[in-house]
Design an enzyme around this catalytic site. Structure first.
Site, mmCIF file in Angstrom:
data_model
loop_
_atom_site.group_PDB
_atom_site.id
_atom_site.type_symbol
_atom_site.label_atom_id
_atom_site.label_comp_id
_atom_site.label_asym_id
_atom_site.label_seq_id
_atom_site.Cartn_x
_atom_site.Cartn_y
_atom_site.Cartn_z
ATOM 1 N N SER A 125 -8.907 2.914 -30.416
ATOM 2 C CA SER A 125 -10.359 2.829 -30.570
ATOM 3 C C SER A 125 -10.763 1.494 -31.183
ATOM 4 C CB SER A 125 -10.819 3.959 -31.492
ATOM 5 O OG SER A 125 -12.146 3.769 -31.901
ATOM 6 N N TYR A 149 -9.977 9.637 -39.378
ATOM 7 C CA TYR A 149 -9.816 9.503 -37.919
ATOM 8 C C TYR A 149 -9.424 8.067 -37.560
ATOM 9 C CZ TYR A 149 -11.311 8.239 -33.241
ATOM 10 O OH TYR A 149 -11.351 7.688 -31.985
ATOM 11 N N LYS A 153 -5.737 6.246 -35.942
ATOM 12 C CA LYS A 153 -5.573 5.323 -34.797
ATOM 13 C C LYS A 153 -4.791 4.090 -35.243
ATOM 14 C CE LYS A 153 -7.499 7.839 -31.736
ATOM 15 N NZ LYS A 153 -6.710 8.427 -30.663
HETATM 16 C C1 UD1 Z 1 -18.032 6.856 -32.859
HETATM 17 C C2 UD1 Z 1 -16.719 6.495 -33.498
HETATM 18 C C3 UD1 Z 1 -15.834 5.833 -32.471
HETATM 19 C C4 UD1 Z 1 -15.698 6.701 -31.234
HETATM 20 C C5 UD1 Z 1 -17.090 6.993 -30.703
HETATM 21 C C6 UD1 Z 1 -17.051 7.883 -29.475
HETATM 22 C C7 UD1 Z 1 -16.322 5.352 -35.649
HETATM 23 C C8 UD1 Z 1 -16.914 4.474 -36.693
HETATM 24 N N1 UD1 Z 1 -17.075 5.591 -34.595
HETATM 25 O O1 UD1 Z 1 -18.670 5.622 -32.528
HETATM 26 O O2 UD1 Z 1 -14.564 5.608 -33.009
HETATM 27 O O3 UD1 Z 1 -14.971 6.001 -30.255
HETATM 28 O O4 UD1 Z 1 -17.834 7.641 -31.724
HETATM 29 O O5 UD1 Z 1 -16.530 9.131 -29.775
HETATM 30 O O6 UD1 Z 1 -15.233 5.801 -35.799
HETATM 31 N N2 UD1 Z 1 -26.971 7.572 -33.153
HETATM 32 C C9 UD1 Z 1 -28.294 7.944 -33.391
HETATM 33 N N3 UD1 Z 1 -28.586 9.267 -33.335
HETATM 34 C C10 UD1 Z 1 -27.668 10.231 -33.048
HETATM 35 C C11 UD1 Z 1 -26.339 9.844 -32.799
HETATM 36 C C12 UD1 Z 1 -26.019 8.490 -32.870
HETATM 37 O O7 UD1 Z 1 -29.143 7.105 -33.655
HETATM 38 O O8 UD1 Z 1 -28.028 11.415 -33.028
HETATM 39 C C13 UD1 Z 1 -26.616 6.144 -33.220
HETATM 40 C C14 UD1 Z 1 -25.590 5.839 -34.284
HETATM 41 O O9 UD1 Z 1 -26.205 5.620 -35.520
HETATM 42 C C15 UD1 Z 1 -24.926 4.601 -33.714
HETATM 43 C C16 UD1 Z 1 -25.039 4.781 -32.195
HETATM 44 O O10 UD1 Z 1 -26.040 5.768 -31.996
HETATM 45 O O11 UD1 Z 1 -25.650 3.472 -34.087
HETATM 46 C C17 UD1 Z 1 -23.752 5.259 -31.561
HETATM 47 O O12 UD1 Z 1 -23.286 6.381 -32.293
HETATM 48 P P1 UD1 Z 1 -22.089 7.323 -31.765
HETATM 49 O O13 UD1 Z 1 -22.362 7.738 -30.377
HETATM 50 O O14 UD1 Z 1 -21.873 8.381 -32.796
HETATM 51 O O15 UD1 Z 1 -20.842 6.337 -31.695
HETATM 52 P P2 UD1 Z 1 -20.201 5.383 -32.819
HETATM 53 O O16 UD1 Z 1 -20.558 5.822 -34.179
HETATM 54 O O17 UD1 Z 1 -20.483 3.982 -32.422
#
Ligand code: UD1
Length: 340
Positions: A125, A149, A153
């Site tokens: 990842s 997590y 990795k």
């Molecule tokens: C996370 C994991 C990554 C994993 C990926 C896919 C970490 C730090 N991050 O990435 O390893 O590969 O998931 O499973 O380990 N967001 C919103 N509202 C929501 C959900 C998300 O605004 O309801 C925003 C988050 O704040 C972020 C972006 O969308 O800025 C992406 O979030 P998310 O899809 O959870 O992925 P990551 O945190 O980037």
């Protein structure tokens, strides 16, 4: 060629099994359905027209795993997806993550060594980079992990490097950015259990009415629209990279027996851009609000993907619009699939 896919009924695993079968590989899948559904096997078969050879094995169960691998000594390469992946859960239950992700990988490597299986593609990842200045290349430093997590990795990459140095093992570690979207058939896709943590499943579940409202976690980041930036990569593009990785190992194209590749698009998209693209492609108005930042989120990350293009001969073919369209088609079809 015969490929073992661990975690082959999961989100990325299932799409990879489809691409492997379509490319003519003989595939054997093991999984314990910890975070997936048995119906995935039938749906893969519907897509490819080929039966999935499957065994229900938990990679923590060393005895069963060894027995299985010793019966399948003719495996040419292993693609290792089987792992737990919820960042929040890993903070609450770290032992589960170390046991499953690290312990499971140790069991697998031992069984491979015992049976002379020398090629592995590992599911890593971009989380290993932490907060880095994008575009992030493979030589960017590995940062202190922000969650158990993420740490699993990093540890698995170190274990693989050590084992590669100590034995005949050849390893490709693939560092995924943010996998999204679903198969064009809408027969397989992401199946989050309970309330999704990730952005795209939360968007599609809100749009279909399973969730009331999407909260955008912060719009005060130092980015053009104030929301976080990520590199969203279509899961089918990602799956295809695994075929390239298997070819890279079997054709001995590598310079070093341990190689790392970023898998991303090289393009960052903000959370608001993702929402707007979803609304444009689906013509569905999304109910969302701006909320506070989520702890642990980094401001922006996207991949430098030159290495994968040059050495693996792989790059993404699909854009964010296709990611949103296929994710939506999948969400719409999901309920009927689970009942059947
Ligand atoms: C996370 C994991 C990554 C994993 C990926 C896919 C970490 C730090 N991050 O990435 O390893 O590969 O998931 O499973 O380990 N967001 C919103 N509202 C929501 C959900 C998300 O605004 O309801 C925003 C988050 O704040 C972020 C972006 O969308 O800025 C992406 O979030 P998310 O899809 O959870 O992925 P990551 O945190 O980037």
């Amino acid at each position: 060629m015969k490929i073992l896919v661990t975690g082959g009924t999961g989100y990325i695993g299932s799409h990879t099994v489809v691409e492997l079968q379509n490319a003519g590989y003989e595939v054997v899948v093991i999984d314990n359905f910890d975070n997936s559904h048995p119906s995935v096997l039938l749906n893969i078969e519907k897509i490819t027209g080929k039966k999935v050879v499957f065994e229900n094995i938990d990679i923590r169960d060393k005895k069963s795993l060894r027995e299985f691998v010793s019966k399948n000594k003719d495996i040419n390469a292993v693609i290792h997806f089987a792992a737990s992946k919820a960042v929040g859960e890993s903070v609450e239950n770290p032992l589960k993550y170390y046991e499953n992700n690290v312990g499971g990988t140790l069991n697998l490597l031992e069984a491979m060594q015992e049976n002379g299986i020398e090629n592995i593609v590992f599911s890593s990842s971009c989380t290993v980079y932490g907060e880095a200045t994008p575009p992030v290349n493979e030589d960017a430093p590995i940062m202190l992990a922000q969650s158990p997590y993420g740490n699993t990795k990093q540890i698995c990459e170190e274990v693989l490097l050590d084992q590669t140095n100590a034995s005949n093992l050849k390893t490709v570690s693939l560092r995924y950015f943010n996998p999204v979207g679903a198969h064009d058939s809408a027969l397989i896709g992401e199946l989050p259990l309970g309330i999704p943590n990730n952005l795209v499943p939360y968007i599609t579940q809100t749009a279909i009415g399973k969730r009331e409202i999407l909260t955008v976690f912060g719009n005060d980041y130092n980015t053009p629209d104030g929301t976080c930036i990520r590199d969203f990569i279509h899961v089918v593009d990602l799956a295809k990279a695994h075929i390239k990785a298997v070819e890279y190992l079997s054709n001995k194209k590598y310079k070093s027996s341990y190689s790392v590749f970023n898998l991303g698009t090289g393009k960052g998209s903000s959370v608001l851009e993702v929402i707007q693209t979803f609304e444009k492609v689906t013509q569905v108005k999304l109910n969302y609000k701006i909320g506070p930042r989520r702890g642990g989120d980094i401001t922006q990350i996207y991949a430098g993907c030159e290495k994968a293009e040059k050495e693996l001969g792989w790059k993404t073919e699909r854009d964010l619009e296709n990611c949103m369209k296929t994710a939506w088609d999948w969400e719409k079809k999901l309920e009927s699939l689970l009942i059947s």
